[in-house]
Design an enzyme around this catalytic site. Sequence first.
Site, PDB file in Angstrom:
ATOM      1  CG  ASP A   1     -23.030   0.847   3.684  1.00  0.00           C
ATOM      2  OD1 ASP A   1     -21.677   0.786   4.552  1.00  0.00           O
ATOM      3  OD2 ASP A   1     -23.258   0.889   2.788  1.00  0.00           O
TER       4      ASP A   1
ATOM      5  CD  GLU B   1     -18.653   1.316   7.312  1.00  0.00           C
ATOM      6  OE1 GLU B   1     -17.769   1.423   5.991  1.00  0.00           O
ATOM      7  OE2 GLU B   1     -19.587   0.599   6.824  1.00  0.00           O
TER       8      GLU B   1
ATOM      9  CG  HIS C   1      -1.817  -1.047   1.301  1.00  0.00           C
ATOM     10  ND1 HIS C   1      -3.322  -0.849   2.080  1.00  0.00           N
ATOM     11  CD2 HIS C   1      -2.256  -2.079   0.466  1.00  0.00           C
ATOM     12  CE1 HIS C   1      -3.629  -2.190   1.877  1.00  0.00           C
ATOM     13  NE2 HIS C   1      -3.211  -2.407   1.023  1.00  0.00           N
TER      14      HIS C   1
ATOM     15  CG  ASP D   1      -3.552   1.752   4.255  1.00  0.00           C
ATOM     16  OD1 ASP D   1      -2.762   1.194   3.993  1.00  0.00           O
ATOM     17  OD2 ASP D   1      -4.701   1.422   5.512  1.00  0.00           O
TER      18      ASP D   1
ATOM     19  CB  ALA E   1     -14.469  -0.023   4.119  1.00  0.00           C
TER      20      ALA E   1
ATOM     21  NE  ARG F   1      -7.482  -1.639   2.565  1.00  0.00           N
ATOM     22  CZ  ARG F   1      -7.275  -2.735   1.261  1.00  0.00           C
ATOM     23  NH1 ARG F   1      -7.467  -1.971   0.481  1.00  0.00           N
ATOM     24  NH2 ARG F   1      -6.695  -3.869   2.056  1.00  0.00           N
TER      25      ARG F   1
ATOM     26  CE1 TYR G   1     -21.414   6.061  -1.457  1.00  0.00           C
ATOM     27  CE2 TYR G   1     -21.523   3.500  -1.574  1.00  0.00           C
ATOM     28  CZ  TYR G   1     -21.460   4.644  -2.621  1.00  0.00           C
ATOM     29  OH  TYR G   1     -21.676   4.880  -3.612  1.00  0.00           O
TER      30      TYR G   1
END
Length: 490
Positions: free
Chosen positions: A308, A343, A179, A198, A304, A263, A306
């Site tokens: 939700d 989240e 990453h 990250d 990660a 990320r 939305y």
Amino acid sequence: MKFHKKGIAALSIRLALPLTLGISISASAAGNEQPGSDEPAADTDDFTSEVLVSGLNNPFEIIYGPDGWLWVTERDTGEVTKVNPADGSTKTILTIPDVVATPGEQDGLLGMALHPGLLSGKANGHDNNSVYLSYTYDGDPGEALDRRQRIVRYTYDEATETLVEPTELISGLMASDDHNSGRLLYGPDDKLYYTIGDRGNNQDSNACRPNLAQLLPTAEQIAAGDWTAYQGKSLRLNPDGSIPDDNPELNGVVSHIYTYGHRNAQGIVFASNDLLYSSEQGPKSDDELNLLSAGGNYGWPFVAGYKDNSGYVFGDWSAVPGCGTTVPYDAFVIPDVVPQYIESDFNDPAFVQPLRTYYTVPSTHDFSGEACEPSGLFFICYPTIAPSSLDFYALDAIPGWQNSFLMPTLKDGQVYRVELAADGQSVGDSEPLWRTVNRYRDTAIHPDGTTVYVATDIGGLARGTDGDATDQLENPGSILVFHYDGTVGD
């Protein structure tokens, strides 16, 4: 400078049948009508394809240069190579000896940006023949490997066709085997933009390292040149590497940071509206396409996709004593001893939702039940596509394509065309194109708009024609050519 051919030009390639992830892309992904378009959009059947060159050493960045050649960074060898689109012949114009590139990892020579005035002579008393590069180096003079990243400006010498006079703009950026992101862009505001991942912290072999994508630097750190907090960010720099005065003030500090909470953003591009967009790889779901706003917080690792509560919970493995020993990392089960955050626990007025995700799944989704068989390589079958770059198609040479993103993917071996709304604030449906068994790393667009060039990884895993994971790539280390032949609607 050396001149040689790394492969054979104009080889035909085989287009594999599209795969089904078990998740609907959109209505128009299967057809070719796009919102707001009054004509059918060209699709895969309207293109011819060939291999321009092979034998490249993990091409990472590919740019159609003002000299009519493709400019390419080769991640593994630290070479900048020019490729002739007419015959696939190559010229190596720079080799950086101190590049650290670990086989199978994500370090090495990464992003490249060309000054928009390259090869146009001097303007306003300044030489515009600047080329900007980012690469991993060893920051430890001893035996230990301390991966760091730097951004360097070179001057292109037209007489010798080489890159000379390296000038370090910023160094000591944190790097990793995972990453690193590493996309570099010269913006219409005469600023450099750069994405830093990250470092893969809080997962797999790096699970016990804290994820710092939400960390903001102090004034003392910036004054000392301590860039530790730059992980999981996008940066905005002056062309000399200094901090622009109009960068966002975050927690009372102005730094190179433009946005945070990322990320692994491997794509970044300005559209014709001068707005900035990025593509970002998600964990097991929720790859993102984002509109970047100065000072915006994009939520990772607490969110990660939305916000939700679907398909993702942040387990902070690095906060657990005994992480990796008495508490071994598990990619699918988070034990109670690991602090967990859903989240909706995350609240920040600076949070920015993605324009869309690939893909959001219910919280009941069983990722461990999606192992590719018979390989057992789980991540290839996760509901993600691993977007690896982002380009913008502003021309009208291909019917129905104007004002679209082109987003290559690593897992799918496809380029997704995504239509951008006129106001730049939303996107339409995604149309997958040019499916092959490859890992697509980057794209470049011919100035006349009829041809798209796609760079492929030299190795790694992708989806095979049967949907299972495979490391048998069709065109490793190559540049593929997809040319529109004008047959749409026939």
